[in-house]
Design an enzyme around this catalytic site. Structure first.
Site, PDB file in Angstrom:
ATOM      1  N   LYS A 147     -16.587 -41.533   2.467  1.00 19.07           N
ATOM      2  CA  LYS A 147     -16.284 -40.825   1.219  1.00 19.07           C
ATOM      3  C   LYS A 147     -17.058 -41.480   0.077  1.00 19.07           C
ATOM      4  CE  LYS A 147     -12.305 -39.255  -1.589  1.00 19.07           C
ATOM      5  NZ  LYS A 147     -10.834 -39.334  -1.771  1.00 19.07           N
ATOM      6  N   SER A 181      -8.536 -34.897  -2.210  1.00 17.02           N
ATOM      7  CA  SER A 181      -9.868 -35.038  -2.767  1.00 17.02           C
ATOM      8  C   SER A 181     -10.944 -35.378  -1.732  1.00 17.02           C
ATOM      9  CB  SER A 181      -9.855 -36.153  -3.815  1.00 17.02           C
ATOM     10  OG  SER A 181      -9.553 -37.394  -3.212  1.00 17.02           O
ATOM     11  N   SER A 210      -4.653 -37.245  -0.562  1.00 17.11           N
ATOM     12  CA  SER A 210      -6.080 -36.923  -0.500  1.00 17.11           C
ATOM     13  C   SER A 210      -6.735 -37.062   0.869  1.00 17.11           C
ATOM     14  CB  SER A 210      -6.857 -37.769  -1.507  1.00 17.11           C
ATOM     15  OG  SER A 210      -6.745 -37.213  -2.787  1.00 17.11           O
TER      16      SER A 210
END
Lengths: 448, 495, 100
Positions: A36, A111, A135
């Protein structure tokens, strides 16, 4: 163009790397891992999905990155996310929205949407995410894969760009429980660079993954069923409960009355911490600086930050600044910390009567891109996941069904939560389900 | 309304940079220790110091222990539970956009020390002492000279452990405030937590000053509190307080403003014009949004740890002062000179142990020692002379085996010699000669060389004896015992 | 509790947070924040009398390190990502004194 770039029609990756595996014969040898974009790497750049950090090169690796490399993992690139991990749809990304491989008109969740989409599209074996209020688990649910948030303090946050320090935790996505267990075992354990990381070696998460249970008590809270859930979600959860019952588990009714107020608590605590954590982006040592001529420092800061941050980040910074400001601290921030203790105690009581808590990860399946324009509507996506972070316990989302009502089949996620540091058990319970179901083997049609 | 009296009130915040090896919350090297005083700009920096994304703080145990030493020395209670808070504000020297400090659970609470001004002892209460981190520095000068219009940010100082000691407003004159500042500095230096070099900013003083004005109707009017920031000399501290003492009364006469919420202001010291200047009005309006730092966890402090630290505390200036006066009978002036440097006072005490003659030790260290140290550009205790050698000189003098100027020469020579005082004096021919026959020869030679002076002495002119003594000394190479020579001369000339 | 914010309050918050917002953005923020606060205010329905605030979810304590040093960044690394550099320093436009 390499295979990942060719296959990534979802904007899952921000940058793709081609680098050889550095360690040989490690436990993760041959495993491809995407990272990420809010976890710092000396390879490539780390932007947190923000214009603020466009082109930012970190001089150090996050602890988890070093550990993965040592174990022989092959890092394949950075995945897009909501800016600074704030969002539930990965629409708030400076580099464009990520598309859900199951239906490219829909969001992958957020997210960590890029990581979830990358794994769902089988572009890599594993992807790292961060989970502050859901997330990892929410996008895992929306993308039909496994997403696991370890207990707070199990995995070092060193190198994870902080959003809300007391809630953030790094975790992994994969198509199987086995893979997330394997990768997390490598990442977890004491790190001298993170004061909030537990001073214990990494727990064994893999050896007993397939061991049968003598007894297994699964708690189901009335607050998790019905209400705002779509009927498809409720029926998939009922079916999952049945599956566990058939596998010998005892289903226990539990009461979690603070489920709903969790969102209020979360949207005080997380923005408060974020308003302070993001103060360092001032355009002096790194990051975006305005090109406008400024008459003073105040203007330089304010213009640089206004240009560098997107709307959602600004909104949360303001929210957090407000709840910490003089006159409101007690009413909001301190009250939220007190409620946090109550939520924590509520879980403690629940775990006296059950081993894991079961429910849906999200009230609905993936929504359309642009559907949730109202910030509050977006925030409510975290209703079943935020309390896990508020209390710091562990949680995992695994595929448990599909909704067929909207055309393309859309995945539904089963959310399991377990007590502090009871991660090995949580994974075992998830593995039990996966061993006896095939939802996780389905792949999106869009994959070419 | 006529003013009948005014009372100045001063509380003090003192920031002490702790001389740890590494910084407060990270392992980057700390610039507040001698070997790093002149580090190149931006070289004591790691990811946390410059607040890179993903960096995290971890508490330096030594900084906590040093703060506990100070707290205990100031008679504070050490908290068993302490935590860390963020103070949020923006400035280019503050990389994270917040300072990690301690807000509601400081490490040290409620202490007191005594200060002495004009022979009077006065207690000053300590409110609290808490740990925080220093900021970086903004400069306007380019390396190699040259003014720069913008600001140049150097982060070497950022993250240095900083102990903030806050006093009650117990001081009523600038002299008292300076005495308090000096006493805190002396204590910290004896504890070894800082070198206390003010020019380097090791300690910064921030007095909180106001005046209680009593008018003829008996009503008291406290003026708004002014905090003067970042004073780094005792002269500036004194000047700022004296200036405020006058300015605040004048201001009150004009605006009548009194102390109250939102009335505290911040001023700086202009050491060119010797005035304080407004920096910020309404200090209270500043919203720092303190909250517990979620990147750090609380620290609990066991009684065992407190005991361990307590045992490591050396004798402090106040006790030394009393002991030097009462046990050693040393003058106040010499005492102050000896305890001005912790290393000097320790050296002095070792000399006393070796010689058992405190006043002679003090004399040697503060006269010959200070002079030689000044010439060599080093500290007295680093001259190379040992306490045993100094004791040797004192004993040679006591037994009258060496003259005073020869002893001075011996002191200098001992600084670069391993020999004992006696053996070096002997090999260098510095011991006094009082053998009568040798003296008689020199005396006769002197009389022969200076017949006029000899006649003068014969006729009772005592002043003339000096010339003859000079002749004897010249011949003896300074080793003749002056008293014995004089006796011999008189005996020979005035039989 | 009244949960709607005034324009001035939003402006004050934007100032504290160093975010330059246009009048339109301020109005939009006012609307959004007021809606969010209306929801957040449900917190006040919870009885928290006598409850201790919980700062850290796992209540860890006493993480600290020994006073040793490790390698620093080179000057080059320190300045590598800076938007403006002068000599070996971060360059900030002229500060006219006082706080930013």
């Amino acid at each position: 163009m390499n295979t990942i770039q060719k296959g990534d029609t979802y904007n899952a990756f921000r940058e793709v790397w081609e680098q050889p595996n550095t360690a040989q014969n490690g436990v993760l040898d041959g495993l491809t891992v995407a990272v990420k974009d809010n976890i710092v790497t000396t390879t490539g750049t780390t932007t947190c999905g923000s214009k603020m950090l466009d082109g930012y090169e970190s001089p150090f690796n996050a602890t988890v990155i070093d550990r993965l490399l040592c174990a022989g993992a092959t890092l394949v690139g950075k995945t897009n996310c909501d800016e600074f991990a704030m969002g539930s749809s990965t629409e708030h990304c400076a580099w464009g929205p990520v598309l859900n491989p199951w239906d490219t008109t829909r969001v992958p969740g957020g997210s960590s949407g890029g990581s979830a989409a990358a794994v769902a599209a089988r572009l890599c074996d594993v992807a790292l995410g961060s989970d502050t209020g859901g997330s990892i688990r929410q996008p895992a649910a929306l993308c039909g894969i496994v997403g696991y948030k370890p207990t707070y303090g199990l995995v070092s946050r060193y190198g994870l760009v902080a959003f809300a320090s007391s809630l953030d935790q790094i975790g992994a996505f994969a198509t199987t429980v086995e893979d997330v267990a394997k990768v997390t075992e490598v990442m977890a354990g004491f790190d001298e660079f993170d004061s909030t990381c537990r001073n214990e070696p990494s727990p064994d998460l893999t050896t007993n993954l397939d061991s049968p249970f003598d007894t297994l008590r699964i708690g189901v809270a009335a607050q998790y069923i019905g209400g705002q859930n779509s009927p498809d979600v409720d029926s998939a959860i009922s079916a999952a409960i049945e599956t566990y019952r058939e596998l010998g588990a005892t289903i226990v009714d539990i009461d979690l009355p603070l489920t709903e107020v969790g969102i209020s608590t979360y949207y005080v605590l997380a923005p408060a911490e974020c308003s302070s954590n993001l103060a360092r982006y001032d355009g002096i040592r790194y990051g975006h600086r305005t090109a406008k001529p400024c008459k003073d420092l105040f203007e330089l800061y304010s213009e640089s930050r206004a240009e560098g941050f997107g709307d959602e980040v600004k909104r949360r910074i303001m929210l957090g600044t407000y709840v910490l400001s003089s006159g409101y601290y007690d009413a909001y921030y301190n009250n939220a910390l007190k409620t946090r203790r109550l939520i924590s105690e509520e879980y403690k009581r629940a775990f006296e009567v059950c081993d894991v808590i079961l429910g849906p990860t999200t009230p609905t399946t993936a929504f359309k891109i642009g559907e949730k324009a109202d910030p509050l509507a977006m925030y409510l996506c975290d209703v079943y996941t935020a309390n896990t972070n508020i209390a710091g316990i562990c949680g995992i989302s695994i595929p448990c069904g599909f909704s067929e009502t909207t055309g393309n089949p859309l995945p539904i996620g089963l959310h399991l939560q377990a007590a502090w540091y009871d991660d090995a058990n949580l994974l075992r319970v998830a593995q039990l389900f996966q061993k006896n179901t095939t939802f996780h083997t389905k792949t999106p049609e869009s994959i070419t | 309304m006529k003013i009948v009296s005014t009372q100045l009130l001063i509380g003090m915040e003192i920031h002490v940079e702790l001389a740890t090896n590494s910084k407060m919350f990270t392992s980057a090297p700390n610039g507040a220790i001698p070997e790093r005083y002149d580090a190149e700009p931006n070289t004591l920096v790691n990811p946390l110091v410059m607040a890179l994304p993903g960096s995290l703080p971890v508490i330096n145990k030594s900084a906590v222990a040093m703060s506990m030493r100070v707290g205990l020395a100031l008679n504070c209670t050490i908290s068993s539970f302490t935590k860390w808070d963020r103070k949020n504000y923006y400035y280019p020297d503050l990389p994270k956009g917040y300072q990690i400090s301690q807000f509601d659970k400081p490490l040290c609470l409620e202490g007191a020390i005594e200060i002495e001004v004009d022979g009077e002892i006065k207690p000053v209460r300590i409110t609290r002492a808490h740990l925080e981190e220093d900021t970086g520095k903004l400069g306007h000068e380019l390396p190699g000279g040259g003014h720069y219009d913008g600001s140049l940010v150097d982060l070497n100082r950022a993250g240095t452990p900083l102990l903030e000691i806050v006093s009650e407003p117990d001081m009523t004159t600038a002299d008292e405030a300076v005495a308090y500042g000096k006493e805190i500095r002396a204590i910290c230096r004896f504890l070894g937590v800082t070198e206390g070099i003010l020019q380097r900013g090791h300690m910064r003083f921030e007095p909180n000053i106001n005046v209680v004005i009593t008018t003829e109707d008996g009503v008291e009017h406290p003026t708004p509190i002014v905090e003067v920031k970042n004073l780094n000399s005792f002269k500036a501290l004194h000047g700022a307080i004296e200036h405020e003492a006058v300015r605040q009364i004048e201001a009150w006469k004009e605006d009548g403003l009194e102390m109250g919420p939102n009335a505290k202001s911040t001023r700086g010291w202009d050491d060119q014009n010797l005035v304080t200047v407004m920096q910020r009005e309404k200090e209270d309006a500043h919203d720092y949004r303190f909250f517990p730092d979620p990147d750090l966890v609380p620290l609990t402090i066991s009684q065992d740890w407190i005991d361990e630290v307590n045992e490591s505390i050396p004798e402090l200036p106040a006790s030394k002062r009393a002991r030097y006066k009462n046990e050693y009978s040393i003058s106040t002036k010499d005492t102050e000179a000896l305890i001005a440097e912790p290393t000097l006072s320790r050296f002095f005490e070792t000399c006393v142990e070796a010689s058992n003659d405190p006043s002679e030790c003090a004399k040697w260290l503060l006269n010959a020692g200070a002079k030689e140290a000044n010439e060599q550009g080093c500290r007295v205790d680093a001259l190379g002379i040992t306490p045993e050698q100094i004791a040797g000189i004192i004993s040679l003098r006591g037994e009258n085996k060496i003259g005073s100027s020869a002893a001075g020469t011996l002191f200098v020579k001992l600084c670069s010699s391993d020999q004992t005082a006696e053996s070096l004096a002997e090999s260098e021919g510095l011991l006094q000669v009082n053998d009568e026959n040798t003296l008689a020869t020199w005396v006769q030679e002197a009389i022969d060389a200076q017949p006029q002076a000899a006649d003068d002495v014969r006729q009772g002119k005592d002043a003339a004896i000096g010339r003859l003594m000079g002749e004897v000394m010249k011949r003896s190479g300074g080793s003749a015992d002056a008293g014995a020579v004089r006796k011999q001369l008189l005996a020979t000339l005035r039989q | 509790m009244n949960t709607s914010l005034t324009t001035d309050e939003v402006r004050h918050v934007a100032t504290l947070a160093r975010l330059a917002l246009s009048d339109m953005e301020i109005e939009k923020a006012k609307e959004d924040l007021s809606t969010i606060f209306e929801h957040i205010s449900r917190l006040n329905e919870i009885d928290t009398t006598g409850v201790d605030p919980l700062d850290h979810p796992t209540e860890l304590q006493n993480a600290s390190r020994d006073d040793t040093t490790t390698s620093t960044l080179t000057q080059e690394q320190v300045l590598a990502n800076a938007p403006a550099v002068k000599d070996v320093f971060f360059d900030v436009p002229k500060v006219l004194g006082g706080e930013a």
